[in-house]
Design an enzyme around this catalytic site. Structure first.
Site, mmCIF file in Angstrom:
data_model
loop_
_atom_site.group_PDB
_atom_site.id
_atom_site.type_symbol
_atom_site.label_atom_id
_atom_site.label_comp_id
_atom_site.label_asym_id
_atom_site.label_seq_id
_atom_site.Cartn_x
_atom_site.Cartn_y
_atom_site.Cartn_z
ATOM 1 N N HIS A 225 0.590 -1.323 0.017
ATOM 2 C CA HIS A 225 -0.351 0.051 0.007
ATOM 3 C C HIS A 225 1.209 1.387 -0.036
ATOM 4 C CE1 HIS A 225 -4.008 -2.615 1.615
ATOM 5 N NE2 HIS A 225 -4.135 -1.873 0.611
ATOM 6 N N GLU B 259 -5.420 -8.862 2.377
ATOM 7 C CA GLU B 259 -4.806 -9.520 3.586
ATOM 8 C C GLU B 259 -5.387 -10.968 3.885
ATOM 9 O OE1 GLU B 259 -1.727 -8.925 6.316
ATOM 10 O OE2 GLU B 259 -2.631 -10.341 7.697
ATOM 11 N N SER C 51 -3.271 2.582 3.743
ATOM 12 C CA SER C 51 -2.138 0.805 4.875
ATOM 13 C C SER C 51 -2.720 1.083 6.561
ATOM 14 C CB SER C 51 -0.703 1.565 4.407
ATOM 15 O OG SER C 51 -0.243 1.084 5.401
ATOM 16 N N SER C 52 -3.096 -0.391 6.144
ATOM 17 C CA SER C 52 -3.478 -0.736 7.856
ATOM 18 C C SER C 52 -2.589 0.142 8.656
ATOM 19 C CB SER C 52 -4.118 -2.007 8.010
ATOM 20 O OG SER C 52 -3.995 -3.061 9.429
HETATM 21 S S1 SF4 Z 1 3.673 -6.064 7.838
HETATM 22 FE FE1 SF4 Z 1 4.099 -7.560 8.427
HETATM 23 S S2 SF4 Z 1 2.826 -9.733 7.511
HETATM 24 FE FE2 SF4 Z 1 3.225 -7.610 6.184
HETATM 25 S S3 SF4 Z 1 4.985 -7.668 4.450
HETATM 26 FE FE3 SF4 Z 1 4.925 -6.823 6.546
HETATM 27 S S4 SF4 Z 1 6.223 -8.744 7.679
HETATM 28 FE FE4 SF4 Z 1 4.332 -9.437 6.646
#
Ligand code: SF4
Length: 399
Positions: free
Chosen positions: A85, A177, A312-313
């Site tokens: 994102h 996701e 972006s969460s």
């Molecule tokens: S935030 Fe965590 S789950 Fe998402 S891509 Fe990055 S390391 Fe992987």
């Protein structure tokens, strides 16, 4: 038979290093890190969180995308949705000739433009099982950048489905996701899921378990985020909790505890094991960034800048944590800092639309900085430079 599925890269790291550094590296950020995460210029002090920016999963996904371009210079390359994102990164890929297949209004992808001789990149969030199967069926080359931490959630959810537990996923139903994760239950006959967004929704779910809410109330709140054929009376008896990797860790923990409490009340503590499972699937990168920000906001700060895509969460959660303690500006890009007018464009923590504030630097001397897992360092460096420019300052030459 020629290999058509890759998830370990192509061993071309050396060839793409220069491009990655050019597109995402920041000398200023390196310098701040080496200086104890602090930069002082005139009467302004910047404090950078101890952990910020690109996580291991994003690093890997971006690397594989660049490697794919090098490996298949003459092939058409498609990307299913966004690789991560961050608009800057997705634009860079498009400039390299990667075509983004965006979901339609119904959230479905149309793969009709993909030919068997093409390459398709699967993003770090993963892909819905049915979409994955469809692409495998086409016979195109698949470069799968799904993060290992996401695969870990899939394993949990699949295990729940295999054992006859409904997967309760703490996440956002519209997030790539969570869509990919919940789809994993469909690999098992009778696999079921329900998605809860926050503590408020968990409360309703728990009141239903305890016999205090109706099917109609559940249908209204959760009808759009349960598996096909979900039966609220039948399917909320044995439940396994997991979470989208980027949720607020403290909230995920509280949600699991609340569900355990409701099931205990209904079935008795002696039977809890038969009815309840949980596994913390927040990834370590998210946890480290949230911990670092909790530490940073203990410092005296006048303002906090959180950089990352508005969708972006993990960035949204960082902003949420900060806002409890300090005036926080969630900006999607360094360009949201407007040196000419002295203003900032940002998304308020509980809002959806970007707003503008003119006088945001008035009286501000101590600024905290962090960035979500999909924000490259050069965007962090540029944001700091633009803040300095607003004040008529520049980064001093290194002594
Ligand atoms: S935030 Fe965590 S789950 Fe998402 S891509 Fe990055 S390391 Fe992987």
């Amino acid at each position: 038979m020629a290999q058509t599925y890759y998830r370990k890269g192509f061993g071309l790291k050396r060839q793409i290093e220069g491009d990655l550094a050019k597109d995402y590296h920041s000398q200023l950020v390196d310098r701040i890190r080496e200086g104890g995460h602090v930069l002082e210029v005139d009467d302004l002090t910047f404090r950078l969180a101890k952990e910020f920016g690109f996580c291991y999963g994003v690093d890997r996904a971006v690397e594989y995308a660049y490697e794919s371009r090098t490996k298949f210079p003459d092939k058409r390359i498609h990307l299913v949705g966004e690789i991560i994102h961050n608009p800057h990164v997705n634009e860079k890929l498009e400039a390299m000739g990667v075509t983004i297949i965006r979901p339609g209004d119904d959230g479905q992808f149309d793969f009709s433009s993909v030919r068997p001789e093409d390459v398709v990149l699967i993003p770090a969030f993963g892909l819905r099982y049915a979409d994955f199967q469809h692409l495998r069926g086409l016979g195109c080359v698949l470069v799968d950048t799904t993060c290992g931490s996401v695969l870990n959630v899939w394993k949990r959810v699949e295990q729940y489905a295999r054992d006859g537990f409904t997967a309760v996923v703490h996440g956002k139903y519209f997030h790539e996701e969570t869509k990919a994760t919940t789809s994993q239950v469909t690999k098992h006959e009778g696999g079921r899921y329900i998605i809860v967004r926050d503590m408020g929704e968990t409360e309703l779910l728990c009141r239903f378990i305890q016999g205090e809410a109706t099917v109609a109330q559940m249908q209204e709140a959760f009808g759009h985020k349960v598996s096909d054929g979900f039966d609220f009376a039948r399917d909320l008896i044995r439940m396994g909790v997991a979470n989208q990797t980027t949720m607020l860790a403290s909230e995920s923990l509280a949600i699991a505890e609340r569900i355990a409490e409701a099931l205990t009340e209904r079935f008795g503590a002696a039977h809890l094991e038969t009815h309840f499972r949980t596994f913390d699937t927040i990834c370590s990168a998210t946890q480290e960034r949230q911990d670092a920000i909790l530490e940073l906001i203990e410092e005296p700060l006048d303002a906090m800048i959180v950089i990352g895509g508005y969708n972006s969460s993990n960035t949204n959660h960082l902003a949420k944590i900060c806002t409890k303690k300090v005036t926080t500006y969630h900006i999607s890009d360094s360009k949201c800092i407007l040196p000419e007018s002295g203003a900032v464009r940002y998304k308020p923590v509980d809002g959806t639309e970007e707003v503008q504030r003119e006088d945001w630097l008035e009286g501000v001397k101590r600024i905290g900085i962090t960035a979500g897992a999909s924000t490259p360092n050069n965007k962090i460096g540029e944001a700091i430079e633009r803040i300095l420019e607003t004040k008529g300052l520049v980064v001093p030459a290194q002594r």
